[in-house]
Design an enzyme around this catalytic site. Structure first.
Site, mmCIF file in Angstrom:
data_model
loop_
_atom_site.group_PDB
_atom_site.id
_atom_site.type_symbol
_atom_site.label_atom_id
_atom_site.label_comp_id
_atom_site.label_asym_id
_atom_site.label_seq_id
_atom_site.Cartn_x
_atom_site.Cartn_y
_atom_site.Cartn_z
ATOM 1 N N HIS A 68 0.816 -1.208 0.000
ATOM 2 C CA HIS A 68 0.000 0.000 0.000
ATOM 3 C C HIS A 68 0.850 1.259 0.000
ATOM 4 O O HIS A 68 0.359 2.334 -0.330
ATOM 5 C CB HIS A 68 -0.929 0.014 1.212
ATOM 6 C CG HIS A 68 -2.189 -0.746 0.975
ATOM 7 N ND1 HIS A 68 -2.209 -2.089 0.716
ATOM 8 C CD2 HIS A 68 -3.482 -0.336 0.915
ATOM 9 C CE1 HIS A 68 -3.456 -2.467 0.530
ATOM 10 N NE2 HIS A 68 -4.245 -1.427 0.644
HETATM 11 N N1 ADP Z 1 -12.766 -8.844 1.142
HETATM 12 C C1 ADP Z 1 -13.815 -8.034 0.961
HETATM 13 N N2 ADP Z 1 -14.961 -8.498 0.444
HETATM 14 C C2 ADP Z 1 -16.012 -7.670 0.254
HETATM 15 N N3 ADP Z 1 -16.009 -6.365 0.559
HETATM 16 C C3 ADP Z 1 -14.888 -5.860 1.082
HETATM 17 C C4 ADP Z 1 -13.734 -6.647 1.302
HETATM 18 N N4 ADP Z 1 -12.780 -5.857 1.816
HETATM 19 C C5 ADP Z 1 -13.303 -4.621 1.899
HETATM 20 N N5 ADP Z 1 -14.581 -4.625 1.463
HETATM 21 C C6 ADP Z 1 -15.509 -3.483 1.382
HETATM 22 O O1 ADP Z 1 -14.756 -2.350 1.029
HETATM 23 C C7 ADP Z 1 -15.095 -1.280 1.909
HETATM 24 C C8 ADP Z 1 -13.917 -0.372 2.123
HETATM 25 O O2 ADP Z 1 -13.568 0.236 0.909
HETATM 26 P P1 ADP Z 1 -12.425 1.339 0.812
HETATM 27 O O3 ADP Z 1 -12.389 2.119 2.072
HETATM 28 O O4 ADP Z 1 -12.691 2.104 -0.433
HETATM 29 O O5 ADP Z 1 -11.111 0.493 0.635
HETATM 30 P P2 ADP Z 1 -9.896 0.261 1.655
HETATM 31 O O6 ADP Z 1 -10.425 -0.619 2.749
HETATM 32 O O7 ADP Z 1 -8.837 -0.405 0.860
HETATM 33 O O8 ADP Z 1 -9.501 1.619 2.169
HETATM 34 C C9 ADP Z 1 -15.548 -1.955 3.187
HETATM 35 O O9 ADP Z 1 -16.448 -1.145 3.885
HETATM 36 C C10 ADP Z 1 -16.195 -3.240 2.696
HETATM 37 O O10 ADP Z 1 -17.555 -3.073 2.423
#
Ligand code: ADP
Ligand code: ADP
Ligand code: MG
Ligand code: MG
Ligand code: MG
Ligand code: MG
Lengths: 131, 232, 131, 232
Positions: free
Chosen positions: A9
């Protein structure tokens, strides 16, 4: 020679890990950093990973080391988006820094194969640091 | 089935509506993500759909190509987990729209999208992710169309209601996937950002569909769930 | 609050790892990078590590995350060289990036203790990335 | 026991001699390290002792303080594993020289140094590290003084010979500690850099001791090992 891609990241972390690995007697190995998102801030980016895989790739394939969950998802997506056959690209289930070092050393060996490099990376899970 | 020009207009209108909504909800989504993540979900989603909206004049070709470009743009623009999840799944599911948008292809699209999200993220229902909003929504949509022969707009309205229940359901759960899972018990009591953005997008799709699809009345007032919610 | 120190052979890697950890809802936690040797090239340095520990240290102690063998040796030496009692400084036997993330999240919790943070870091050894 | 001024002179001369030797062997040590490590052992050691040598005018105080400063300077200047191993162990062992340098305190210093290296690095004999040169050297030195009542210079010459055997012994071994251990089987057939620099330092100590300690003849010609080696 098996190439390596390091997907963190953080762009800095990915580069730094490559630097440490490059010192491990494996300056010859192709180790490409793919850290950060499109504009270099914290995140990962499938197109950047795809480019890195293409750069690291030659006849013997590529092993990708990843940090958090979305690095895995973006790497899988990057692999799916590759033009050519993708069965020579593997994601190692390994700690990113330790796995990259092990993989780099293994990849520099004359007997290295895609399997041996993945295995070396994953062996890093067993690595203990304290006595 | 509406003619291709109407469909394209509806899709472009949906893109604009979603982009606008996510931009309006940016700080709300970010607040949700700051409680159990890294406080970027609002920025990720509004940047992603903002980039798609800026491309609408380039979006010609068939409906499935347009939708595919939505996916690839999200893949390029969204740095977080939602990039591969939203973008990759839209890209993948877009092929179901090859014949244009009908009730049937919409169901196929929704199912393919859900499959890909689950496949990519390995989350189950109850993992406290977007899957918790998406699964009941897609199941409800499919059942309403295929079993109950409801009109598409009614089916979509029911799906939106199902998604909303899913969003509420994420609050008391412990996260098992994504960044929030690092928090372990501390994730309990917070609403999942990705489930929430899924709901927002579906609400906009319903809105735009209501405006663009003919032969259906305004469902907001008539769907049983809308009535129920009104009564609450 | 329990402080964290990240000791990598690469200054970039140490900083990048801190950046990723800082995003994990733990901006409040004190996470200090101690990467590279005296002049910032690949290596580790006991005096730099000592400074980082002193910076990260408050009432609840410090957990140190390390990469390769000589990072451990220099950290142990740094701990021995501390002026004050050193029983509130612990080295985690954990993969450096994954352990730092887990530790940062744990340290940000209201129930965190020196033990719980070490344990969270070491739990990262069990973390699997692929399904 | 030589008087304090003679001892200090000997220590300063030893520092200069070691610094010069390691600088001369810089590229040789680096070559060894490039085969099974990261090609910096020559740079590490010559930078470290170079920094010590530049400090010789500041090095006043008692002998143990002077030696302690050698250790702390190495700790600051040597980035690699050899920093804590050489520097940390010299710093620790320096306290054995509180009463100045005698045969007895030299043995105590050597033992404390070896203990600290083993303790810090957790290497055993046969792990293909500096421990393989150091252990036989320290054992031989101690036995020669304590059991055989040999003169210190003779004991030191025997220790140097023991270290040399240790260096040769590292060649066929597989590394179990340090960076070289990453290479697994590929480390076999290469000489350990840290064992080699240990030998070089001991050779210089012997040389300087021969020049500065009175009442001993030149051991190079008379120690049994020197004779043996001559005959090879
Ligand atoms: N393995 C996963 N399967 C399904 N949804 C996921 C997974 N990991 C994260 N998410 C979804 O992604 C959202 C977060 O997105 P975002 O904040 O844009 O990305 P990051 O977590 O990389 O910062 C979470 O609230 C969840 O709903
Ligand atoms: N754990 C250890 N125990 C004892 N000696 C070690 C250990 N690790 C490394 N060494 C010694 O250090 C030498 C390498 O030193 P150097 O190249 O300066 O450090 P680095 O390996 O960090 O680059 C090795 O040849 C070996 O003799
Ligand atoms: Mg986020
Ligand atoms: Mg993020
Ligand atoms: Mg080295
Ligand atoms: Mg080094």
């Amino acid at each position: 020679m098996v190439g390596l891609v390091v997907v963190s990241h953080s762009a800095k972390a990915a580069e730094g890990i490559c630097d440490v690995a490059a010192e491990m007697g494996s300056a010859e190995a192709e180790i490409v950093a793919a850290g950060g998102d499109e504009d270099g801030s914290i995140g990962t980016s499938a197109p950047r990973i795809q480019d890195a895989i293409e750069q690291a790739r030659d006849d013997d394939g590529v092993v990708v080391l990843v940090d958090l969950g979305s690095a895995v998802m973006n790497t899988e997506l990057a692999i799916e988006m590759l033009e050519a056959e993708d069965d020579d690209v593997r994601i190692a289930d390994a700690p990113i820094l330790e796995g990259t070092l092990n993989a780099a050393v293994n990849a520099a060996g004359s007997k290295a194969t895609l399997e041996s490099v993945v295995e070396a990376a994953e062996d890093a899970r067993e690595y203990r640091k304290l006595n | 089935m509406a003619d291709t020009e109407t469909q394209r207009e509806a899709v472009l209108a949906a893109i604009d509506a979603v982009a606008e909504r996510l931009s309006a909800e940016k700080s709300y989504l970010t607040d949700l993500d700051s409680a159990i993540g890294d406080a970027d979900h609002g920025a990720n989603m509004s940047r992603g759909f903002g980039a798609v909206a800026e491309k609408t004049d380039e979006l010609d070709g068939d409906i499935d190509d347009v939708v595919k470009t939505v996916g690839t743009t999200l893949i390029s623009e969204v740095g977080g987990a939602s990039g591969p999840l939203y973008g990759g799944s839209i890209m993948f599911a877009s092929q179901e729209l090859e014949g244009g948008i009908t009730a049937e292809t919409s169901v196929a699209f929704a199912e393919a999208y859900l499959d890909k999200v689950q496949d990519r993220g390995d989350a189950q229902i109850g993992s406290k992710t977007m899957v918790d909003a998406l699964t009941p929504a897609v199941h409800t949509f499919k059942k309403s169309i295929e079993q109950d022969d409801l009109p598409p707009l009614t089916a979509l309205a029911k799906a939106v209601d199902a998604a909303e229940r899913g969003v509420n359901f994420t609050v008391p759960l412990k996260a098992k996937k994504g960044r929030a899972s690092y928090l372990d018990w501390r994730s309990v009591g917070h609403q999942d950002p990705g489930a929430t953005s899924t709901l927002f997008i579906m609400e906009e799709l319903l809105d735009v569909a209501s405006e663009h699809l003919e032969g259906e009345t305004d469902v907001d007032a008539t769907s049983p769930e809308a009535v129920e919610r009104e009564a609450e």
